[in-house]
Design a protein around this motif. Structure first.
Motif: not given
Ligand SMILES: [Zn+2]
Length: 555
Positions: A300-306, A315-316, A358-362
């Protein structure tokens, strides 16, 4: 071990600390502080010079004998610190190596695998036994959660010493996370060996730094890892959920992880390859010169990369159960903070030497939690109360956890034994960040000068925090809230006042030298003070008083 939900680690602590400090804080242009201080110092130095010159002239006229210069508080530049923005080089020595073949099984919430671990005796003593830490077993004790979280003791099997064959293990009678392995053949100082073992760890159903919640797996401190051998003994301080006790060696990791095909995975390493198999997909990772390996996985992760300052940042967040319907502002703020953190910290401490973060917002119990090249941020900061003030709580938390990449990741320490060296120094990095960014976050977080804080160099004022001192003691020697307030807030204030009394540029130079000298090793309070005094000399009365009032380590 009692779980104190909500006052763990970083940002929730910050919020509380901020309110406690509110009566003392003012806001204003932080740059005034630095420039103002320097002006004062310059004037003071010039006055001292004038006085010295006058005295010298006068004395010369009467005695013709040279007079020794008056002592001043000017840094004596005991070393040439690395330049701002210097490169942090990986070590050239051989380091420990973990080869891990892992599988995450969401059908029964387990993570399992085989580990082949090459290491050597890095002490001067003969090792008759080994001590491993198995933190995942701690979640078998459900009493602290008050519900069935489905934790279990980790199954460890097929332990093999490449030199002698199969070995057995025992759990410490007082701590299930401590594993003792008797060696059939002792390991001499400098000698290498290979230990292989299989393990299966239960992943508890809990919204914490290790666990699964709403389909997101935070897989951290999950495999048996070698403890540190220090000063003639194996370090195995008790785990405590409101802080850390993690303490390990820099290693290289080659890892494969099998997950279901629709899973996104981020880790302490960088992806090398992926291959579809009958019941999922196998990702291959390399993580070089890190002191632990963790991963987060989910379908269910959305992942954006920059790219931020040349670093690939992912960022997930949970796209099916996000903390707010519009995550775009939080994601944008997270990238903004990563970019500015790398800019500020690269300049102040030396350049981040890895290729990814990696930055996981959880949802986790703490405000945030740091691991090598991967941080977990409480996604509550993306919504509701915390979005006030332009997401500054999220911003400060992300900056703090990125600061740990230098003070935990690159320079390790005994996070349970000397928590101030881990958390106070990292809390100080928040100020470095705020000062770099400026604007409202600086106004809201930076005191203009130590006049806005209790002066910790003054014994009478410092005595108001006496319950927090000495800062350099193990977690279990603090009483109640003194640990959290001491290592996160008072320790930060102490370092801020060191910064003030040396000058910001000079104090950053001290920290750069500390990072340079102890990169990819574990440092101690003594090591920190040694660098500080080598730079500042022993005649800075304010510095001496700060150290004497706040710390117990003598140098
Ligand atoms: Zn922290």
């Amino acid at each position: 071990m009692k779980k104190v939900k909500g006052i763990v680690a970083c940002l929730l602590v910050l919020s509380l600390a901020s309110s406690l400090m509110a009566c003392n804080q003012k806001t204003g242009d932080v740059n005034v502080r630095s420039k103002g201080k320097k002006t004062e110092e310059t004037e003071e130095t010039e006055k001292t010079k004038e006085t010295t010159e006058a005295t010298t002239t006068e004395t010369s006229e009467t005695t013709a004998e040279p007079t020794p210069p008056e002592p001043t508080s000017t840094p004596n530049l005991g070393f040439n610190a690395p330049e701002e923005g210097c490169k942090i080089e990986f070590p050239t020595r051989d380091v420990y190596h973990y080869n891990m073949t892992l599988k995450l099984d969401p059908t029964d919430n387990t993570v399992s695998g085989n580990i082949v671990f090459d290491f050597y005796n890095d002490s001067e003593d003969t090792w008759e036994k080994l001590c491993m830490r198995d933190y995942s077993s701690l979640f078998e004790d459900e009493s602290m959660y008050g519900k069935d979280i489905k934790g279990a003791l980790t199954v460890i099997e097929n332990i093999d010493d490449s030199r002698t064959g199969e070995l057995s293990y025992e759990r410490d009678s007082s701590d299930v996370s401590v594993i003792w392995i008797d060696l059939d053949e002792a390991l001499e100082p400098g000698e290498w060996m290979t230990l292989s073992y299989d393990f299966t760890a239960a992943v508890p159903e809990i919204d914490d730094r290790y666990g699964v919640w709403n389909g997101i797996y935070n897989i951290t401190n999950f495999y048996p890892i070698l403890a540190e051998y220090v000063d003639g003994d194996w370090s195995h301080l008790a785990f405590y959920d409101e802080g850390e006790c993690f303490y390990s060696e820099i290693s290289k990791y080659d890892v494969t992880i099998q997950v279901p095909e629709d899973y996104i995975v981020v880790t302490s390493g960088e992806e090398v390859s992926s291959e579809s198999v009958a019941d999922g997909i196998v990702y291959e990772y390399e993580a070089d010169y890190v002191r632990d390996f963790v991963f987060c996985a989910s379908n269910v992760f959305e992942i954006e990369s920059r790219e931020c300052e040349g670093i690939n940042v992912n960022v997930l967040y949970n796209k099916e159960n996000p903390p707010t319907s519009d995550m775009s502002k939080s994601v944008e703020k997270t990238f903004y903070t990563c970019d500015n953190s790398f800019k500020a910290f690269n300049e102040a401490f030396g350049t981040y030497p890895y290729g990814e973060l990696d930055v996981v917002l959880a949802p986790i119990a703490a405000g945030g939690m740091e691991y090598p090249n991967l941080i977990i941020i409480n996604d509550a900061y993306c919504s509701g109360f915390y979005t006030q003030n332009d997401y500054e709580v999220l911003e400060t938390c992300v900056a703090h956890e990125i600061g740990h990449q230098w003070f935990m990741g690159i320079v390790g320490s005994n996070s349970g034994g000397e928590p101030w060296l881990d958390e106070s120094v990292t809390s100080y990095t928040e100020l470095v960040y705020c000062e770099y960014v400026g604007g409202s976050i600086a106004d809201n977080n930076l005191p203009i000068s130590s006049k806005d804080l209790l002066d910790l160099s003054d014994p009478e004022q410092a005595a108001q925090y006496s319950v927090c001192f000495p800062l350099d003691r193990p977690h279990d020697e603090f009483e109640g809230y003194a640990y959290v307030y001491g290592v996160y807030q008072v320790g930060k204030d102490m370092l801020y006042q060191m910064d003030e009394c040396l000058g910001t540029d000079e104090f950053h130079a001290v920290l750069r030298e500390y990072v340079h000298r102890y990169a990819f090793t574990n440092a101690t309070t003594h090591d920190f003070l040694e660098v500080l005094y080598e730079y500042a000399g022993y005649d800075n009365e304010t510095l001496n008083n700060l150290v004497a009032n706040c710390l117990q380590t003598e140098i």
